[in-house]
Design a protein around this motif. Structure first.
Motif, PDB file in Angstrom:
ATOM      1  N   SER A  89     -58.270  62.951 -51.190  1.00  0.00           N
ATOM      2  CA  SER A  89     -57.422  62.932 -52.540  1.00  0.00           C
ATOM      3  C   SER A  89     -56.113  63.677 -52.249  1.00  0.00           C
ATOM      4  CB  SER A  89     -58.327  64.151 -53.293  1.00  0.00           C
ATOM      5  OG  SER A  89     -58.762  65.435 -52.639  1.00  0.00           O
ATOM      6  N   TRP A  90     -55.955  64.631 -51.114  1.00  0.00           N
ATOM      7  CA  TRP A  90     -54.862  65.331 -51.052  1.00  0.00           C
ATOM      8  C   TRP A  90     -53.971  64.360 -50.278  1.00  0.00           C
ATOM      9  CZ3 TRP A  90     -59.714  67.088 -49.558  1.00  0.00           C
ATOM     10  CH2 TRP A  90     -59.826  66.751 -48.037  1.00  0.00           C
ATOM     11  N   ASP A  91     -54.124  63.430 -49.559  1.00  0.00           N
ATOM     12  CA  ASP A  91     -53.441  62.669 -48.956  1.00  0.00           C
ATOM     13  C   ASP A  91     -52.970  61.440 -49.961  1.00  0.00           C
ATOM     14  OD1 ASP A  91     -53.658  63.666 -46.481  1.00  0.00           O
ATOM     15  OD2 ASP A  91     -55.353  62.372 -45.947  1.00  0.00           O
ATOM     16  N   ALA A  92     -53.939  61.312 -51.014  1.00  0.00           N
ATOM     17  CA  ALA A  92     -53.482  60.473 -52.074  1.00  0.00           C
ATOM     18  C   ALA A  92     -52.669  60.867 -52.971  1.00  0.00           C
ATOM     19  CB  ALA A  92     -54.800  59.816 -52.831  1.00  0.00           C
ATOM     20  N   ALA A  93     -52.678  62.157 -53.069  1.00  0.00           N
ATOM     21  CA  ALA A  93     -51.563  63.032 -53.893  1.00  0.00           C
ATOM     22  C   ALA A  93     -50.353  62.764 -53.421  1.00  0.00           C
ATOM     23  CB  ALA A  93     -52.014  64.594 -54.118  1.00  0.00           C
ATOM     24  N   ALA A  94     -50.250  62.911 -51.777  1.00  0.00           N
ATOM     25  CA  ALA A  94     -48.972  62.822 -51.490  1.00  0.00           C
ATOM     26  C   ALA A  94     -48.319  61.437 -51.505  1.00  0.00           C
ATOM     27  CB  ALA A  94     -49.183  63.213 -49.812  1.00  0.00           C
ATOM     28  N   LEU A  95     -49.313  60.417 -51.531  1.00  0.00           N
ATOM     29  CA  LEU A  95     -48.841  59.057 -51.644  1.00  0.00           C
ATOM     30  C   LEU A  95     -48.202  58.714 -52.987  1.00  0.00           C
ATOM     31  CD1 LEU A  95     -48.869  56.193 -50.643  1.00  0.00           C
ATOM     32  CD2 LEU A  95     -51.200  55.962 -51.579  1.00  0.00           C
ATOM     33  N   VAL A  96     -48.988  59.169 -54.220  1.00  0.00           N
ATOM     34  CA  VAL A  96     -48.509  58.874 -55.581  1.00  0.00           C
ATOM     35  C   VAL A  96     -47.501  59.886 -56.117  1.00  0.00           C
ATOM     36  CG1 VAL A  96     -50.725  57.731 -56.002  1.00  0.00           C
ATOM     37  CG2 VAL A  96     -50.203  60.104 -56.575  1.00  0.00           C
ATOM     38  N   ARG A  97     -47.048  60.828 -55.307  1.00  0.00           N
ATOM     39  CA  ARG A  97     -46.241  62.131 -56.279  1.00  0.00           C
ATOM     40  C   ARG A  97     -44.927  61.568 -56.205  1.00  0.00           C
ATOM     41  NH1 ARG A  97     -47.736  65.939 -53.148  1.00  0.00           N
ATOM     42  NH2 ARG A  97     -45.792  66.318 -52.290  1.00  0.00           N
ATOM     43  N   PRO A  98     -44.368  60.722 -55.210  1.00  0.00           N
ATOM     44  CA  PRO A  98     -42.854  59.955 -55.686  1.00  0.00           C
ATOM     45  C   PRO A  98     -43.132  59.395 -56.776  1.00  0.00           C
ATOM     46  CG  PRO A  98     -43.710  59.660 -53.422  1.00  0.00           C
ATOM     47  CD  PRO A  98     -44.946  60.384 -54.105  1.00  0.00           C
ATOM     48  N   HIS A  99     -44.015  58.904 -57.031  1.00  0.00           N
ATOM     49  CA  HIS A  99     -44.065  58.149 -58.623  1.00  0.00           C
ATOM     50  C   HIS A  99     -44.633  58.707 -59.872  1.00  0.00           C
ATOM     51  CE1 HIS A  99     -43.811  54.689 -55.573  1.00  0.00           C
ATOM     52  NE2 HIS A  99     -44.679  55.307 -55.053  1.00  0.00           N
ATOM     53  N   PHE A 100     -45.296  59.789 -59.375  1.00  0.00           N
ATOM     54  CA  PHE A 100     -45.988  60.520 -60.532  1.00  0.00           C
ATOM     55  C   PHE A 100     -46.087  62.111 -60.037  1.00  0.00           C
ATOM     56  CE2 PHE A 100     -48.361  60.967 -64.321  1.00  0.00           C
ATOM     57  CZ  PHE A 100     -48.598  59.715 -64.825  1.00  0.00           C
TER      58      PHE A 100
ATOM     59  N   ASP B 136     -50.049  73.137 -47.523  1.00  0.00           N
ATOM     60  CA  ASP B 136     -48.720  73.193 -47.017  1.00  0.00           C
ATOM     61  C   ASP B 136     -47.892  71.919 -47.417  1.00  0.00           C
ATOM     62  OD1 ASP B 136     -48.901  75.529 -45.485  1.00  0.00           O
ATOM     63  OD2 ASP B 136     -50.020  74.645 -43.878  1.00  0.00           O
ATOM     64  N   GLN B 137     -48.422  71.152 -48.202  1.00  0.00           N
ATOM     65  CA  GLN B 137     -47.845  69.829 -48.756  1.00  0.00           C
ATOM     66  C   GLN B 137     -46.584  70.225 -49.715  1.00  0.00           C
ATOM     67  OE1 GLN B 137     -49.507  66.373 -51.605  1.00  0.00           O
ATOM     68  NE2 GLN B 137     -50.822  66.664 -49.892  1.00  0.00           N
ATOM     69  N   ASP B 138     -45.832  69.711 -49.222  1.00  0.00           N
ATOM     70  CA  ASP B 138     -44.288  69.926 -50.065  1.00  0.00           C
ATOM     71  C   ASP B 138     -44.293  69.303 -51.495  1.00  0.00           C
ATOM     72  OD1 ASP B 138     -43.186  71.127 -47.944  1.00  0.00           O
ATOM     73  OD2 ASP B 138     -42.147  69.431 -47.297  1.00  0.00           O
ATOM     74  N   GLY B 139     -44.151  69.970 -52.561  1.00  0.00           N
ATOM     75  CA  GLY B 139     -44.315  69.413 -53.955  1.00  0.00           C
ATOM     76  C   GLY B 139     -45.502  69.578 -54.503  1.00  0.00           C
ATOM     77  N   LEU B 140     -46.674  69.969 -53.661  1.00  0.00           N
ATOM     78  CA  LEU B 140     -47.896  70.079 -54.527  1.00  0.00           C
ATOM     79  C   LEU B 140     -48.022  71.188 -55.405  1.00  0.00           C
ATOM     80  CD1 LEU B 140     -50.634  68.468 -54.998  1.00  0.00           C
ATOM     81  CD2 LEU B 140     -51.530  69.883 -53.028  1.00  0.00           C
ATOM     82  N   LYS B 141     -48.389  71.355 -56.565  1.00  0.00           N
ATOM     83  CA  LYS B 141     -48.364  72.475 -57.458  1.00  0.00           C
ATOM     84  C   LYS B 141     -49.669  73.065 -57.989  1.00  0.00           C
ATOM     85  CE  LYS B 141     -43.658  71.625 -59.150  1.00  0.00           C
ATOM     86  NZ  LYS B 141     -43.063  71.339 -60.462  1.00  0.00           N
ATOM     87  N   GLU B 142     -50.739  72.085 -57.530  1.00  0.00           N
ATOM     88  CA  GLU B 142     -52.039  72.194 -58.632  1.00  0.00           C
ATOM     89  C   GLU B 142     -53.163  71.607 -57.555  1.00  0.00           C
ATOM     90  OE1 GLU B 142     -51.299  72.010 -63.128  1.00  0.00           O
ATOM     91  OE2 GLU B 142     -50.607  70.521 -61.954  1.00  0.00           O
ATOM     92  N   VAL B 143     -54.208  72.297 -57.546  1.00  0.00           N
ATOM     93  CA  VAL B 143     -55.548  71.651 -57.041  1.00  0.00           C
ATOM     94  C   VAL B 143     -56.803  72.097 -57.881  1.00  0.00           C
ATOM     95  CG1 VAL B 143     -54.666  71.820 -54.682  1.00  0.00           C
ATOM     96  CG2 VAL B 143     -55.946  73.859 -55.633  1.00  0.00           C
ATOM     97  N   LEU B 144     -57.740  71.169 -57.796  1.00  0.00           N
ATOM     98  CA  LEU B 144     -59.011  71.438 -58.469  1.00  0.00           C
ATOM     99  C   LEU B 144     -60.118  71.798 -57.462  1.00  0.00           C
ATOM    100  CD1 LEU B 144     -61.067  71.404 -60.769  1.00  0.00           C
ATOM    101  CD2 LEU B 144     -61.044  68.957 -60.805  1.00  0.00           C
ATOM    102  N   VAL B 145     -60.825  72.970 -57.511  1.00  0.00           N
ATOM    103  CA  VAL B 145     -62.036  73.294 -56.555  1.00  0.00           C
ATOM    104  C   VAL B 145     -63.080  73.037 -57.120  1.00  0.00           C
ATOM    105  CG1 VAL B 145     -62.747  74.923 -54.965  1.00  0.00           C
ATOM    106  CG2 VAL B 145     -60.396  74.987 -55.148  1.00  0.00           C
TER     107      VAL B 145
END
Length: 249
Positions: free
Chosen positions: A47-58, A80-89
């Motif tokens: 999921s976190w790799d997917a977030a990095a993939l789509v964040r340039p678009h969303f 440590d992912q640049d630009g990530l602001k939120e997670v759901l645990v």
């Protein structure tokens, strides 16, 4: 009035399929400002790799993190992912593949780690009114808040009476209310068997009935400046999302 936030949950099957879904969400539901992405063991894309993939678009993306997958000495996913602001645990279900190692973490322990090791991230937790007695679930809510959770994603709701009751229970909390279509007897059986959902007597597992229910909840939450996430399982996005936009206009 309008919603505070509107998220769409997308399954990270492959890079290509996920990016295609992101593009369709932007076209079909331009009111959506957030994506949330579950971490599913049956797919290789985390999921976190997917977030990095789509964040340039969303830009606003909330990856789900399974607490039981995190080793005590492992780095926290997304910390440590640049630009990530939120997670759901979430706690996480036991894996079907017994070779997949898990750890005896509680949701609260991982939330505490995020708050200590990645204080820049906003951390959400799960709320499920179906899985146990309500007083036990609300005790969990209190524990997760004490650990540092700043809001909650609910199990999808299918009953207006239960929705009203849950709103009372979670009054003054930051909540993303879940909505998901249940189409046909197999889909209904899945929710009843796997998630212990009790559907109202007049529930109809048809696309039209599910859209009508979602529109009703969206209008209510729009008037309250609430937040929603849509989980469009087993339906085509172009059939489910555009009618929901009507409820927000």
């Amino acid at each position: 009035m309008s919603l505070s936030r509107l998220s769409v949950e997308l399954i990270p099957r492959t890079n290509e399929a996920l990016l295609d879904d992101v593009a369709r969400v932007k076209t079909l539901l331009p009111a959506a400002d957030t994506l949330n992405i579950p971490d599913l063991m049956r797919f290789p894309l985390r999921s976190w790799d997917a977030a990095a993939l789509v964040r340039p678009h969303f830009p606003s993306v909330v990856p789900h993190v399974r607490a039981i997958d995190i080793a005590p000495d492992a780095a926290l996913p997304g910390a440590d992912q640049d630009g990530l602001k939120e997670v759901l645990v979430v706690h996480g279900d036991p894996p079907a593949d017994l070779s997949h190692r898990t750890y005896p973490n509680s949701t609260e322990s991982i939330i505490r780690r995020y708050k200590k090791e990645a204080p820049h991230l906003r951390v959400y937790a799960a709320f499920d009114p179906y899985r146990r007695a309500p007083w036990r679930e609300l005790e969990d809510v209190a524990r997760k808040k004490e650990a540092g959770a700043e809001g909650f994603f609910t199990q999808p709701v299918f009953d207006l009476k239960l929705f009203d009751l849950c709103q009372e229970w979670l009054q003054n909390e930051t909540v993303f209310w879940g909505l998901s279509p249940v189409i046909g007897p197999k889909s209904r059986s899945y929710w009843e068997t796997t998630n212990h959902v009790v559907f109202p007597k007049n529930f109809e597992p048809t696309l039209d009935a599910n859209i009508h229910f979602a529109q009703t909840v969206l209008r209510t939450l729009s008037n309250q400046k609430g937040s929603v996430y849509l989980m469009p399982l087993r339906v085509k996005l172009d059939q489910y999302l555009p009618p929901l936009l009507e409820a927000l206009e």
